[in-house]
Design a protein around this motif. Structure first.
Motif: not given
Length: 796
Positions: A637-648, A735-739
């Motif tokens: 892998p070139a980098n980590w991937t970075y899932p993210g979001g908001c939980h309520a 939002v698609v991972c760029a790498h």
């Protein structure tokens, strides 16, 4: 077959093919694999948390019916069995290496936690082995024990290892301390918080198990084990613990009934069973009791943290300083030192622009079971610190909790974004996931619902958590520089049969994630071939070239990327064959929809036909193209991937009893490209359930002074049940991972990362009118009731 025509391609909710056998009881787990003649291993375990071993008398056990052998730690050490190594070498602040005491499969001179194995009995039946284990007489000299994370470094605390004075494994830091302290000094507001991230027991449905068998004709040993990572288990056994040639050991992970991180590691029991089978011949098996799992499985979390956040007058973040004590238990498991350092502290920027950050982590030994990766592995701990701070800051400044987050988000046009802690986020839309969650939970209408609850004598609260985590991995060269003792790439092999059927071999390994469904979807989409013609092989070191297993949501991100690279090679070789079949230049051949065609013409040949011709080897010059259509690829892998979001989370508290009732949980997550929406939703729901468990129910407790486990069964350790859960509302915002070529970011851990702070923030919001400002997880009825009493001035 085009992507639009393929009902099994990417983006389709294809039902899990593995469920047909798993839900009918036709799965093949390690404990199902026994044969007549198997011997059984039972371990003699210490009842003391800390003691010297003065003598072990095995004579009574050896004379018991059915017993073939009894081995002690000295027997294994004298036979050359080595220590189980840690997978990371972390450096202290001054650049010196961490303390790394040995971890022998059976204790030699001292035991260091309750359940530590001191001997193993091998007998014809499990009952005979159990009875004989009771006859092994161990003479101990009991020693003082240390259990509490916060007090492990106190002056006069019991010392666990001579190699680790003050019980300190390592004293580590990241970031710019001077800049962070300067930012805090200049801040108009400084918010401080102290909190505990409670210790958890993973409790997968299938307990750990191992079966090792020696083949007398070849001299090879096969180990079947409940593992997320067969190749790593093999590598450590061969190269570190047993010192045997790689070709003499095969490791198979069959169906695995849940892992959650705790089955990543090499354990003493696997090491002992494999060694004993090689020594005695035949097959030896061991399956843990649930009580053994509580005592010996790697546990999770267990941080004590103090943090300070500086803000300007408008609520913008200026600086963050964090000090954490992290418990790794009595021994270093493989990821023990990486989880509370790189997997935790590097995430303390979260989704926010924070110009200056510094974190120090004291990693400490205690007389408890090992602590290592548990679903989320460091990222839930970081998110919990940050999101609790953000809510405290909103209260201090009188700002809306959604607004203070918006004000400090990394904007979508700022990606790629380099944090002060060395990470570079490639993509994200935190405003988008926040907006999605707020709309779904009807954030604007909350106060009316709070008033309705108050009219019924209930306290209603709403909580938010916005987060980013890491998944997949980074280049092997980089993690080696950080101290990792293993590469992070993944390998895949694609074998195309003459019939056109495809078999994929991948080094990741499923414990419920649905790999047997999603990986064939990936292949079906890429090659344009029927989904039912694709098969996955996993979990066998003899069949799969190499792999790093399943951890850190890496399977699709890294394993899937390796598969795509191998498929690209297959397609390219097929193009060269097609150029001869179609009598056209290779550069004029276009591959799409499962067929090769000459561009601009109606001349084409199917992928299945090219597969047949690849093995017939009569349509192309063999000196130019080798027969067959098999390809292998590696993906680093070139980098980590970075899932993210908001939980309520929206909930009610009964002020008379302290009972918390969850009303709504909304998870709006960006996990990159979604391959199978149904499986993604299921994975997120699983993480959310474990987040509920940590926030409201689960707490692993050791008694201070004796380090005896007080929560050693489901009578004392509360696991979430169906009636503890509301209906989860899962939303995705791609939002698609760029790498990476898949575009995925990983989804399996987001629920455990984002939800716990949202729940606790909601509990504190409900209790705010009563003056309650702090509560540690789990928010049990007793804890909530005590906090209400204390805030009212009554006895806590």
């Amino acid at each position: 077959m085009s992507s639009e025509e393929n009902p099994f391609g990417m983006g389709r909710s294809v039902r899990r093919r593995e469920d047909a056998r798993l839900i009918r009881g036709r799965g093949r787990y390690v404990d199902d694999l026994g044969e007549a003649g198997d011997r059984h291993a039972v371990f003699v375990r210490s009842a003391h948390a800390h003691a010297r071993i003065l003598a072990i008398d095995t004579a009574g056990a050896l004379a018991a019916p059915g017993v073939e052998a009894v081995f002690t730690g000295r027997d294994l050490r004298d036979a050359g069995v080595g220590s189980i190594p840690c997978g990371w070498r972390i450096l202290n602040k001054d650049g010196s290496p961490m303390a790394e005491p040995p971890h022998y499969p059976l204790c030699v001179d001292r035991v260091r936690h309750v359940g530590d194995p001191v001997a193993v009995v091998i007998a014809a039946t499990r009952g005979q082995a159990r009875d004989a284990a009771e006859l092994v007489a161990v003479e101990y000299e009991e020693l003082p024990a240390a259990a509490a994370t916060a007090r492990a470094r106190d002056p006069g605390a019991p010392q666990i290892w001579a190699e680790a004075p003050g019980n300190l494994c390592c004293d580590w830091e990241i970031g710019d301390r001077q800049a962070a302290e300067a930012a805090l000094a200049a801040a108009e507001h400084v918010v401080e918080i102290e909190l505990v991230n409670n210790r958890l027991v993973a409790n997968p449905m299938e307990p750990r198990a191992a079966r090792a068998a020696l083949d007398p004709s070849s001299g090879r040993c096969t180990l079947w084990t409940t593992t997320q990572n067969p190749h790593t288990v093999k590598s450590m056994l061969c190269n570190q613990v047993l010192g045997i040639p790689d070709h003499e050991l095969r490791v198979i992970g069959p169906d695995v009934g849940g892992g959650f991180g705790t089955k990543i590691f090499l354990y003493p029991e696997e090491s002992v069973v494999t060694w004993a089978a090689r020594r005695l011949g035949g097959a030896i098996r061991w399956t843990a009791d649930r009580s053994e799992g509580f005592l010996t499985d790697a546990q999770g979390r267990d941080h004590v943290t103090a943090a300070r956040l500086g803000l300007d007058g408008e609520g913008r973040f200026l600086g963050l300083a964090v000090s954490t004590t992290a418990n790794v238990g009595a021994y270093l498991s493989q990821g023990a030192t990486a989880i509370p350092t790189f997997y935790y502290a590097q995430l303390l920027s979260g989704v926010y622009r924070i110009p200056a950050i510094w974190c120090e982590v004291a990693v400490v030994f205690t007389n408890t079971a090992c602590v290592d990766a548990y679903r989320g592995a460091g990222r839930p701990e970081a998110t919990y610190v940050l999101e609790r701070l953000v809510d405290a800051a909103a209260r201090r400044l009188g700002l809306d909790r959604a607004e203070i987050r918006r004000r400090n988000f990394i904007p979508a046009d700022a990606f790629p974004y380099a944090t002060p802690l060395g990470l570079t986020y490639d993509s994200g839309d935190h405003e988008g996931t926040l907006a999605l969650a707020l709309e779904a939970v009807d954030y604007q209408g909350f106060e009316a619902r709070r008033a309705e609850s108050a009219a019924r004598g209930r306290l209603r609260g709403i909580g938010l958590s916005t987060y980013v985590e890491i998944a997949g991995g980074v280049p092997s060269r980089l993690v080696a520089q950080l101290g990792a003792r293993g590469a992070r790439y993944e390998a895949a092999e694609v074998r195309v049969q003459p019939s056109g059927h495809v078999t994929v071999f991948c080094g990741t390994h499923s414990q419920g994630q649905g790999h047997e469904t999603t990986f064939p979807q990936l292949v079906s989409e890429k090659l344009g071939i029927p989904y039912e013609t694709v098969t996955l092989v996993q979990g066998d070191t003899d069949q799969v070239l190499y792999g790093r297993g399943t951890a850190a949501s890496r399977s699709l991100v890294v394993g899937g990327s390796a598969i795509l690279r191998a498929l690209d090679k297959v397609i390219e070789k097929g193009r060269r064959i097609a150029s001869h079949v179609l009598e056209a230049a290779a550069e004029d051949i276009v591959f799409a929809g499962g067929a090769y065609a000459v561009g601009g013409t109606d001349r084409s040949v199917s992928f299945a036909e090219i597969a047949r011709r690849a093995y017939a080897a009569v349509d192309f010059p063999p000196d130019e193209i080798e027969p067959g259509l098999n390809e292998t690829a590696f993906y680093d892998p070139a980098n980590w991937t970075y899932p993210g979001g908001c939980h309520a989370c929206e909930l009610e508290v009964d002020p008379e009893t302290g009972v918390v009732t969850l009303l709504r949980i909304v998870a709006a997550d960006d996990v990159g490209r979604v391959l199978n929406p149904m499986i993604v939703e299921g994975q997120i729901q699983g993480g959310l359930a474990q987040g509920v468990g940590q926030a409201l129910l689960e707490n692993c407790v050791y008694e201070e002074g004796t380090a005896q486990l007080l929560t050693g069964s489901f009578m004392d350790y509360a696991m979430p049940r169906a009636d503890d859960m509301p209906e989860f509302e899962v939303l995705t915002h791609e939002v698609v991972c760029a790498h990476n070529p898949v575009g995925a970011k990983g989804c399996a851990e987001v629920g455990s990362v984002g939800l716990p702070p949202a729940i606790i923030n909601a509990v504190l919001d409900a209790l705010a009118p009563l003056g309650v400002t702090h509560l540690d997880m789990p928010a049990t009825p007793e804890r909530v009731w005590q906090a209400i009493r204390a805030a009212a001035g009554g006895p806590a």
